[in-house]
Design a protein around this motif. Structure first.
Motif, mmCIF file in Angstrom:
data_model
loop_
_atom_site.group_PDB
_atom_site.id
_atom_site.type_symbol
_atom_site.label_atom_id
_atom_site.label_comp_id
_atom_site.label_asym_id
_atom_site.label_seq_id
_atom_site.Cartn_x
_atom_site.Cartn_y
_atom_site.Cartn_z
ATOM 1 N N ASP A 168 39.427 27.238 31.112
ATOM 2 C CA ASP A 168 38.472 28.292 31.443
ATOM 3 C C ASP A 168 39.231 29.493 31.984
ATOM 4 O OD1 ASP A 168 36.396 26.650 30.702
ATOM 5 O OD2 ASP A 168 35.993 25.955 32.739
ATOM 6 N N VAL A 169 38.982 30.673 31.402
ATOM 7 C CA VAL A 169 39.730 31.876 31.769
ATOM 8 C C VAL A 169 38.757 32.996 32.113
ATOM 9 C CG1 VAL A 169 41.455 33.558 31.031
ATOM 10 C CG2 VAL A 169 41.594 31.194 30.207
ATOM 11 N N PRO A 170 38.788 33.545 33.343
ATOM 12 C CA PRO A 170 38.056 34.779 33.631
ATOM 13 C C PRO A 170 38.694 35.923 32.833
ATOM 14 C CG PRO A 170 38.641 33.607 35.652
ATOM 15 C CD PRO A 170 39.409 32.975 34.549
ATOM 16 N N VAL A 171 37.867 36.650 32.083
ATOM 17 C CA VAL A 171 38.423 37.604 31.121
ATOM 18 C C VAL A 171 38.389 39.023 31.675
ATOM 19 C CG1 VAL A 171 37.812 36.125 29.189
ATOM 20 C CG2 VAL A 171 36.192 37.875 29.963
ATOM 21 N N ASP A 198 30.498 43.432 32.847
ATOM 22 C CA ASP A 198 30.272 44.659 33.614
ATOM 23 C C ASP A 198 29.705 44.387 35.003
ATOM 24 O OD1 ASP A 198 31.167 46.107 31.471
ATOM 25 O OD2 ASP A 198 29.169 46.581 30.690
ATOM 26 N N SER A 199 29.312 43.179 35.285
ATOM 27 C CA SER A 199 28.721 42.874 36.593
ATOM 28 C C SER A 199 29.759 42.553 37.661
ATOM 29 C CB SER A 199 27.764 41.679 36.455
ATOM 30 O OG SER A 199 26.723 41.963 35.551
ATOM 31 N N TYR A 200 31.065 42.567 37.290
ATOM 32 C CA TYR A 200 32.096 42.091 38.224
ATOM 33 C C TYR A 200 33.257 43.066 38.355
ATOM 34 C CZ TYR A 200 29.709 37.622 37.872
ATOM 35 O OH TYR A 200 28.750 36.637 37.915
ATOM 36 N N TYR A 201 33.767 43.132 39.584
ATOM 37 C CA TYR A 201 35.128 43.623 39.809
ATOM 38 C C TYR A 201 36.066 42.453 39.526
ATOM 39 C CZ TYR A 201 33.029 47.492 42.477
ATOM 40 O OH TYR A 201 32.300 48.590 42.877
ATOM 41 N N ARG A 202 37.230 42.759 38.976
ATOM 42 C CA ARG A 202 38.144 41.655 38.646
ATOM 43 C C ARG A 202 39.585 42.109 38.818
ATOM 44 N NH1 ARG A 202 36.039 37.782 34.302
ATOM 45 N NH2 ARG A 202 35.102 37.014 36.236
ATOM 46 N N VAL A 203 40.356 41.246 39.509
ATOM 47 C CA VAL A 203 41.773 41.514 39.784
ATOM 48 C C VAL A 203 42.551 40.248 39.492
ATOM 49 C CG1 VAL A 203 43.475 42.117 41.565
ATOM 50 C CG2 VAL A 203 41.230 43.230 41.556
ATOM 51 N N GLY A 204 43.721 40.396 38.883
ATOM 52 C CA GLY A 204 44.539 39.239 38.565
ATOM 53 C C GLY A 204 45.978 39.405 39.019
ATOM 54 N N VAL A 252 44.682 29.715 36.848
ATOM 55 C CA VAL A 252 44.696 29.297 35.455
ATOM 56 C C VAL A 252 46.140 29.170 34.997
ATOM 57 C CG1 VAL A 252 42.440 30.205 34.808
ATOM 58 C CG2 VAL A 252 44.428 31.701 34.742
ATOM 59 N N GLY A 253 46.346 28.257 34.040
ATOM 60 C CA GLY A 253 47.687 27.983 33.543
ATOM 61 C C GLY A 253 48.155 26.617 34.002
ATOM 62 N N ALA A 263 48.514 32.201 36.748
ATOM 63 C CA ALA A 263 47.813 33.371 37.275
ATOM 64 C C ALA A 263 46.708 32.922 38.210
ATOM 65 C CB ALA A 263 47.239 34.212 36.144
ATOM 66 N N GLN A 264 46.396 33.789 39.176
ATOM 67 C CA GLN A 264 45.196 33.663 39.990
ATOM 68 C C GLN A 264 44.366 34.912 39.773
ATOM 69 O OE1 GLN A 264 46.084 32.771 44.118
ATOM 70 N NE2 GLN A 264 47.157 30.865 43.600
ATOM 71 N N ILE A 265 43.050 34.709 39.580
ATOM 72 C CA ILE A 265 42.153 35.814 39.232
ATOM 73 C C ILE A 265 40.978 35.796 40.202
ATOM 74 C CG2 ILE A 265 40.690 36.820 37.437
ATOM 75 C CD1 ILE A 265 42.515 35.377 35.390
ATOM 76 N N TYR A 266 40.760 36.960 40.817
ATOM 77 C CA TYR A 266 39.661 37.096 41.777
ATOM 78 C C TYR A 266 38.554 37.929 41.141
ATOM 79 C CZ TYR A 266 37.054 38.753 45.869
ATOM 80 O OH TYR A 266 36.066 39.080 46.770
ATOM 81 N N SER A 267 37.299 37.477 41.315
ATOM 82 C CA SER A 267 36.129 38.176 40.780
ATOM 83 C C SER A 267 35.134 38.395 41.906
ATOM 84 C CB SER A 267 35.472 37.346 39.668
ATOM 85 O OG SER A 267 36.401 37.011 38.658
#
Length: 342
Positions: A168-171, A198-204, A252-253, A263-267
């Motif tokens: 599962d990958v936050p895109v 479009d409903s999210y801020y996302r940083v990786g 993820v990974g 990677a770590q991804i924050y939403s």
């Protein structure tokens, strides 16, 4: 002696009368009726199947003793139908071609030990939280290192004994495009529509090798250990984000491969920021015996307001091994999330 012709005529008539009377007497005594012409015509026209032999008594045949001799009249012949035309000749059976007569080309396809055909296949499906589920399958490449590429993000994975890898990958883009690369050189791509991105801020934060980097988010002025401190050990959840209560972080990974990329991804839900709130973001690296003194290659990814992804490459060296147990904190590398201006 002269006899008058009249006497001869009378004698002749009398003899005929006697003969006819004898015949009628005999017919009545034997209960036989003579057949007339009309009866015979009906027999001929009826085409009766039985052909009885008909005996006609006539006065023309008499013996010396006056007995009547029957004359046998053959039954009328039945009319034969017109000769039928000959039936058309039927086609003669022919020998069918045997299976061995045809040339068949069979392409042998390699199979896995489980009998599945070899070959790479990739499928994607979107779920809540702007996350895409990847299903990667190659039955003939079990326990293999896989590279997943997406919008500047590079990850490694590992297939299982069946050659299957799920992730599962936050895109970072919509549609979300993925390219999958296998160790034998095979590659495949897949595209997924992500309607809620479009409903999210996302940083990786992505890095090479097992450097154990960490992405920390301090929501609404939280400090370390507060409920609003979101990081891998207190990751939040997709449900929390969908409800608009706060963000979540995912790693993820797979590190259990050669040359891993993680990677770590924050939403964070955009609607959760009010006029007084913000989210402060930092990158930290615990110094361990496995990474102390090592050069580190990393990158950050930020999904901007216009839908573009800003990628920044990072290169730094972790402290020497006498600093094991300490933390390296990298500040000001990521923009804090603030309430969007109207």
């Amino acid at each position: 002696m002269n006899i008058s012709p009249r006497i001869i005529a009378i004698a002749t008539i009398g003899l005929g009368a006697l003969t006819f009377g004898a015949l009628m007497t005999e017919a009545r005594s034997s209960n036989i009726r003579p057949l007339n012409v009309e009866t015979m015509r009906e027999l001929i026209q009826g085409q009766a199947s039985a052909e009885p032999e008909v005996t006609v008594l006539t006065s023309a045949s008499t013996g010396s003793n006056g007995a009547n001799t029957p004359i046998e009249t053959p039954a009328p012949a039945l009319a034969l139908p017109v000769e039928a035309p000959e039936a058309p000749a039927l086609p003669q059976p022919q020998r069918l071609a045997q299976a061995s007569d045809a040339t068949t080309t069979v392409t042998d396809q390699a199979l896995s030990p489980f009998g599945l055909p070899c070959g790479l296949s990739v499928s994607t499906s979107a779920s809540e939280g702007a996350i895409v589920a990847l299903d990667i399958m190659d039955p003939c490449q079990p326990h293999s290192r896989v590279i997943i590429e997406h919008s500047g993000l590079n990850l490694t994975g590992r297939t299982d004994v069946m050659g299957l890898l799920t992730m599962d990958v936050p895109v970072f883009e919509n549609p979300a495009f993925f390219t999958i690369r296998m160790p034998d050189g095979a590659s495949d791509s897949s595209l997924a529509i992500v309607p809620d991105l479009d409903s999210y801020y996302r940083v990786g934060l992505q890095w090479n090798e097992d450097r154990a980097l960490e992405l920390h988010a301090m929501e609404f002025g939280a400090t370390y250990g507060d409920p609003g401190h979101i990081w891998l050990d207190h990751a939040g959840s997709v449900d929390r984000a969908v409800a608009g209560e706060g963000g979540f972080v995912m790693q993820v990974g797979d590190a259990d491969v050669d040359n891993p990329m993680l990677a770590q991804i924050y939403s964070f839900p955009r609607d959760a920021l009010d006029g007084n709130g913000n989210v402060r973001l930092t990158i930290e690296a615990p110094v361990t015996e496995a990474n102390c003194g090592q050069d580190t290659l990393a990158r950050t990814l930020e999904l901007e307001e216009d839908g573009r992804v800003a990628v920044i490459e990072l290169t730094f060296t972790l402290p020497d091994c006498d600093a094991v147990g300490d933390y390296l904190v990298l500040q000001n590398l990521l923009h804090d999330l603030r309430v969007a201006s109207n």
